[in-house]
Motif scaffolding. Structure first.
Motif, PDB file in Angstrom:
ATOM      1  N   GLU A  50     -24.006 -27.058 -14.391  1.00  0.00           N
ATOM      2  CA  GLU A  50     -23.574 -28.142 -13.503  1.00  0.00           C
ATOM      3  C   GLU A  50     -22.880 -27.580 -12.264  1.00  0.00           C
ATOM      4  O   GLU A  50     -23.134 -28.019 -11.140  1.00  0.00           O
ATOM      5  CB  GLU A  50     -22.631 -29.084 -14.251  1.00  0.00           C
ATOM      6  CG  GLU A  50     -22.138 -30.241 -13.403  1.00  0.00           C
ATOM      7  CD  GLU A  50     -21.154 -31.127 -14.133  1.00  0.00           C
ATOM      8  OE1 GLU A  50     -20.479 -31.944 -13.465  1.00  0.00           O
ATOM      9  OE2 GLU A  50     -21.028 -31.010 -15.371  1.00  0.00           O
ATOM     10  N   LEU A  51     -22.002 -26.608 -12.478  1.00  0.00           N
ATOM     11  CA  LEU A  51     -21.313 -26.002 -11.337  1.00  0.00           C
ATOM     12  C   LEU A  51     -22.310 -25.259 -10.449  1.00  0.00           C
ATOM     13  O   LEU A  51     -22.194 -25.300  -9.210  1.00  0.00           O
ATOM     14  CB  LEU A  51     -20.223 -25.047 -11.825  1.00  0.00           C
ATOM     15  CG  LEU A  51     -19.402 -24.380 -10.711  1.00  0.00           C
ATOM     16  CD1 LEU A  51     -18.701 -25.414  -9.845  1.00  0.00           C
ATOM     17  CD2 LEU A  51     -18.375 -23.406 -11.308  1.00  0.00           C
ATOM     18  N   ALA A  52     -23.271 -24.588 -11.058  1.00  0.00           N
ATOM     19  CA  ALA A  52     -24.285 -23.870 -10.278  1.00  0.00           C
ATOM     20  C   ALA A  52     -25.057 -24.822  -9.375  1.00  0.00           C
ATOM     21  O   ALA A  52     -25.398 -24.481  -8.235  1.00  0.00           O
ATOM     22  CB  ALA A  52     -25.248 -23.142 -11.219  1.00  0.00           C
ATOM     23  N   THR A  53     -25.319 -26.021  -9.872  1.00  0.00           N
ATOM     24  CA  THR A  53     -26.001 -27.017  -9.064  1.00  0.00           C
ATOM     25  C   THR A  53     -25.151 -27.418  -7.875  1.00  0.00           C
ATOM     26  O   THR A  53     -25.643 -27.553  -6.753  1.00  0.00           O
ATOM     27  CB  THR A  53     -26.336 -28.256  -9.916  1.00  0.00           C
ATOM     28  OG1 THR A  53     -27.203 -27.880 -10.981  1.00  0.00           O
ATOM     29  CG2 THR A  53     -27.037 -29.315  -9.067  1.00  0.00           C
ATOM     30  N   LYS A  54     -23.847 -27.602  -8.108  1.00  0.00           N
ATOM     31  CA  LYS A  54     -22.937 -27.936  -7.014  1.00  0.00           C
ATOM     32  C   LYS A  54     -22.922 -26.815  -5.963  1.00  0.00           C
ATOM     33  O   LYS A  54     -22.912 -27.075  -4.757  1.00  0.00           O
ATOM     34  CB  LYS A  54     -21.519 -28.142  -7.562  1.00  0.00           C
ATOM     35  CG  LYS A  54     -21.324 -29.398  -8.398  1.00  0.00           C
ATOM     36  CD  LYS A  54     -19.910 -29.461  -8.927  1.00  0.00           C
ATOM     37  CE  LYS A  54     -19.650 -30.753  -9.725  1.00  0.00           C
ATOM     38  NZ  LYS A  54     -19.566 -31.925  -8.829  1.00  0.00           N
ATOM     39  N   VAL A  55     -22.905 -25.583  -6.447  1.00  0.00           N
ATOM     40  CA  VAL A  55     -22.889 -24.441  -5.531  1.00  0.00           C
ATOM     41  C   VAL A  55     -24.177 -24.406  -4.702  1.00  0.00           C
ATOM     42  O   VAL A  55     -24.159 -24.195  -3.489  1.00  0.00           O
ATOM     43  CB  VAL A  55     -22.724 -23.122  -6.312  1.00  0.00           C
ATOM     44  CG1 VAL A  55     -22.957 -21.924  -5.394  1.00  0.00           C
ATOM     45  CG2 VAL A  55     -21.333 -23.054  -6.934  1.00  0.00           C
ATOM     46  N   ALA A  56     -25.298 -24.637  -5.381  1.00  0.00           N
ATOM     47  CA  ALA A  56     -26.594 -24.596  -4.703  1.00  0.00           C
ATOM     48  C   ALA A  56     -26.704 -25.688  -3.643  1.00  0.00           C
ATOM     49  O   ALA A  56     -27.292 -25.495  -2.583  1.00  0.00           O
ATOM     50  CB  ALA A  56     -27.718 -24.723  -5.700  1.00  0.00           C
ATOM     51  N   TYR A 110     -10.706 -19.307  -2.515  1.00  0.00           N
ATOM     52  CA  TYR A 110     -11.826 -19.500  -3.431  1.00  0.00           C
ATOM     53  C   TYR A 110     -12.402 -20.913  -3.315  1.00  0.00           C
ATOM     54  O   TYR A 110     -11.700 -21.856  -2.947  1.00  0.00           O
ATOM     55  CB  TYR A 110     -11.394 -19.200  -4.862  1.00  0.00           C
ATOM     56  CG  TYR A 110     -11.151 -17.723  -5.067  1.00  0.00           C
ATOM     57  CD1 TYR A 110     -12.166 -16.900  -5.552  1.00  0.00           C
ATOM     58  CD2 TYR A 110      -9.940 -17.142  -4.713  1.00  0.00           C
ATOM     59  CE1 TYR A 110     -11.968 -15.537  -5.695  1.00  0.00           C
ATOM     60  CE2 TYR A 110      -9.738 -15.776  -4.850  1.00  0.00           C
ATOM     61  CZ  TYR A 110     -10.751 -14.983  -5.343  1.00  0.00           C
ATOM     62  OH  TYR A 110     -10.552 -13.634  -5.469  1.00  0.00           O
ATOM     63  N   ASP A 111     -13.679 -21.027  -3.667  1.00  0.00           N
ATOM     64  CA  ASP A 111     -14.378 -22.306  -3.601  1.00  0.00           C
ATOM     65  C   ASP A 111     -14.315 -23.057  -4.924  1.00  0.00           C
ATOM     66  O   ASP A 111     -14.332 -24.287  -4.949  1.00  0.00           O
ATOM     67  CB  ASP A 111     -15.853 -22.074  -3.249  1.00  0.00           C
ATOM     68  CG  ASP A 111     -16.019 -21.225  -2.004  1.00  0.00           C
ATOM     69  OD1 ASP A 111     -15.699 -21.715  -0.913  1.00  0.00           O
ATOM     70  OD2 ASP A 111     -16.455 -20.060  -2.137  1.00  0.00           O
ATOM     71  N   ASN A 112     -14.268 -22.313  -6.012  1.00  0.00           N
ATOM     72  CA  ASN A 112     -14.312 -22.909  -7.348  1.00  0.00           C
ATOM     73  C   ASN A 112     -13.341 -22.176  -8.272  1.00  0.00           C
ATOM     74  O   ASN A 112     -13.026 -20.996  -8.054  1.00  0.00           O
ATOM     75  CB  ASN A 112     -15.732 -22.834  -7.926  1.00  0.00           C
ATOM     76  CG  ASN A 112     -16.757 -23.479  -7.025  1.00  0.00           C
ATOM     77  OD1 ASN A 112     -16.798 -24.686  -6.892  1.00  0.00           O
ATOM     78  ND2 ASN A 112     -17.587 -22.663  -6.381  1.00  0.00           N
ATOM     79  N   PRO A 118     -26.555 -15.588  -9.450  1.00  0.00           N
ATOM     80  CA  PRO A 118     -26.272 -14.144  -9.532  1.00  0.00           C
ATOM     81  C   PRO A 118     -25.477 -13.609  -8.349  1.00  0.00           C
ATOM     82  O   PRO A 118     -24.865 -12.538  -8.461  1.00  0.00           O
ATOM     83  CB  PRO A 118     -27.670 -13.519  -9.593  1.00  0.00           C
ATOM     84  CG  PRO A 118     -28.587 -14.556  -9.039  1.00  0.00           C
ATOM     85  CD  PRO A 118     -28.001 -15.872  -9.425  1.00  0.00           C
ATOM     86  N   ASP A 119     -25.457 -14.342  -7.240  1.00  0.00           N
ATOM     87  CA  ASP A 119     -24.755 -13.857  -6.053  1.00  0.00           C
ATOM     88  C   ASP A 119     -23.310 -14.360  -5.956  1.00  0.00           C
ATOM     89  O   ASP A 119     -22.595 -13.971  -5.032  1.00  0.00           O
ATOM     90  CB  ASP A 119     -25.499 -14.282  -4.787  1.00  0.00           C
ATOM     91  CG  ASP A 119     -26.860 -13.609  -4.668  1.00  0.00           C
ATOM     92  OD1 ASP A 119     -26.996 -12.486  -5.201  1.00  0.00           O
ATOM     93  OD2 ASP A 119     -27.765 -14.205  -4.076  1.00  0.00           O
ATOM     94  N   ILE A 120     -22.888 -15.217  -6.882  1.00  0.00           N
ATOM     95  CA  ILE A 120     -21.540 -15.746  -6.783  1.00  0.00           C
ATOM     96  C   ILE A 120     -20.518 -14.636  -7.032  1.00  0.00           C
ATOM     97  O   ILE A 120     -20.713 -13.762  -7.885  1.00  0.00           O
ATOM     98  CB  ILE A 120     -21.324 -16.917  -7.776  1.00  0.00           C
ATOM     99  CG1 ILE A 120     -20.037 -17.666  -7.444  1.00  0.00           C
ATOM    100  CG2 ILE A 120     -21.309 -16.430  -9.226  1.00  0.00           C
ATOM    101  CD1 ILE A 120     -19.889 -18.994  -8.169  1.00  0.00           C
ATOM    102  N   GLU A 121     -19.443 -14.642  -6.273  1.00  0.00           N
ATOM    103  CA  GLU A 121     -18.384 -13.635  -6.424  1.00  0.00           C
ATOM    104  C   GLU A 121     -17.324 -14.187  -7.374  1.00  0.00           C
ATOM    105  O   GLU A 121     -16.787 -15.265  -7.152  1.00  0.00           O
ATOM    106  CB  GLU A 121     -17.757 -13.322  -5.073  1.00  0.00           C
ATOM    107  CG  GLU A 121     -16.630 -12.316  -5.132  1.00  0.00           C
ATOM    108  CD  GLU A 121     -16.011 -12.050  -3.779  1.00  0.00           C
ATOM    109  OE1 GLU A 121     -14.820 -11.688  -3.729  1.00  0.00           O
ATOM    110  OE2 GLU A 121     -16.712 -12.229  -2.758  1.00  0.00           O
ATOM    111  N   LYS A 169     -20.422 -17.930  -2.243  1.00  0.00           N
ATOM    112  CA  LYS A 169     -19.398 -18.706  -2.923  1.00  0.00           C
ATOM    113  C   LYS A 169     -18.541 -17.800  -3.802  1.00  0.00           C
ATOM    114  O   LYS A 169     -19.013 -16.804  -4.357  1.00  0.00           O
ATOM    115  CB  LYS A 169     -20.041 -19.804  -3.769  1.00  0.00           C
ATOM    116  CG  LYS A 169     -20.706 -20.893  -2.944  1.00  0.00           C
ATOM    117  CD  LYS A 169     -19.672 -21.679  -2.163  1.00  0.00           C
ATOM    118  CE  LYS A 169     -20.324 -22.806  -1.391  1.00  0.00           C
ATOM    119  NZ  LYS A 169     -19.346 -23.638  -0.665  1.00  0.00           N
ATOM    120  N   LYS A 170     -17.278 -18.186  -3.923  1.00  0.00           N
ATOM    121  CA  LYS A 170     -16.318 -17.376  -4.678  1.00  0.00           C
ATOM    122  C   LYS A 170     -15.670 -18.231  -5.761  1.00  0.00           C
ATOM    123  O   LYS A 170     -15.275 -19.372  -5.514  1.00  0.00           O
ATOM    124  CB  LYS A 170     -15.252 -16.826  -3.731  1.00  0.00           C
ATOM    125  CG  LYS A 170     -15.800 -15.944  -2.630  1.00  0.00           C
ATOM    126  CD  LYS A 170     -14.761 -15.656  -1.570  1.00  0.00           C
ATOM    127  CE  LYS A 170     -13.601 -14.853  -2.109  1.00  0.00           C
ATOM    128  NZ  LYS A 170     -12.623 -14.519  -1.045  1.00  0.00           N
TER     129      LYS A 170
END
Length: 220
Positions: free
Chosen positions: A211-217, A94-96, A35-38, A2-3
């Protein structure tokens, strides 16, 4: 992977800008969770972008409604419309998104409006349909972090705030899902409370990051 595009509109820099400091708290928390989000940072006061002047308005009209080709535009028109499309092309990759801006004179800095103008491209970020315009950037999420000198939430001044309101309208028009805004307000009105206000906003930003991390996951 995700970016995320982290867009700032404050010329004061991290050391002096409370909004940028709140934004950094968000980024730190997000990286802990994902940790892997760009992440790419974009300072709107440092990039070269097209503005809605005579050439750009003319170029858009010629290409959209008058059957012109890119080669038939003037050199200036062509340069600006190409620059506009390049910025929009980068944005949609980008995704977010996170936007960090202060409230100036009831609105956002003009540079943020100029940036958003570059994103409104029919067929790329939205489409005209028989039932009205439809945003094409669905499945993407955005957050606004905003600082305000006065107190607007829950006061008669609330309806006069137009920076956060317009950003939400613009991005939703393009199909982007908006998270609840992280606001730090009363910074000029209550100078003795600034550390407390900023601390609370940082905590809210960290919660927004989770919250955003949860959406990404969940890939939603």
């Amino acid at each position: 992977m995700k970016k995320l595009l982290y867009i700032t509109a404050n010329p004061k820099g991290l050391e002096k800008s409370k909004g940028l400091q709140i934004g950094e708290a968000f980024l730190e928390s997000l990286l802990e969770e994902c940790p892997d989000i760009e992440i790419k940072k974009m300072d709107l006061f440092s990039i070269d972008m097209a503005h809605m002047d005579r050439d750009l308005v003319s170029a858009r009209g010629k290409l959209a409604g008058y059957g012109y080709t890119l080669e038939q535009l003037s050199d200036s028109e062509r340069e600006k419309i190409v620059k506009m499309h390049a910025l929009a092309d980068e944005f949609v990759q980008y995704d977010n998104y996170v936007f960090v801006s202060p409230m100036w004179n009831l609105n956002s800095p003009a540079i943020l409006k100029a940036f958003l103008d570059n994103l409104f491209i029919s067929g790329k970020t939205f489409a005209h349909t028989p039932t009205g315009p439809k945003g094409l950037l669905t499945g993407k999420t955005a957050l606004h972090i905003q600082t305000r000198g006065g107190q607007y939430t829950g006061t008669p001044m609330e309806e006069m705030e137009s920076g956060d309101r317009y950003l939400k309208i613009a991005l939703r028009f393009l199909g982007i899902d908006m998270m609840e805004t992280v606001v730090a307000e009363g910074l000029d009105l209550y100078p003795q409370k600034v550390p407390e206000i900023v601390a609370q906003a940082k905590e809210n930003a960290r919660m927004a990051a989770k919250e955003l991390a949860t959406k990404v996951a969940l890939n939603v």
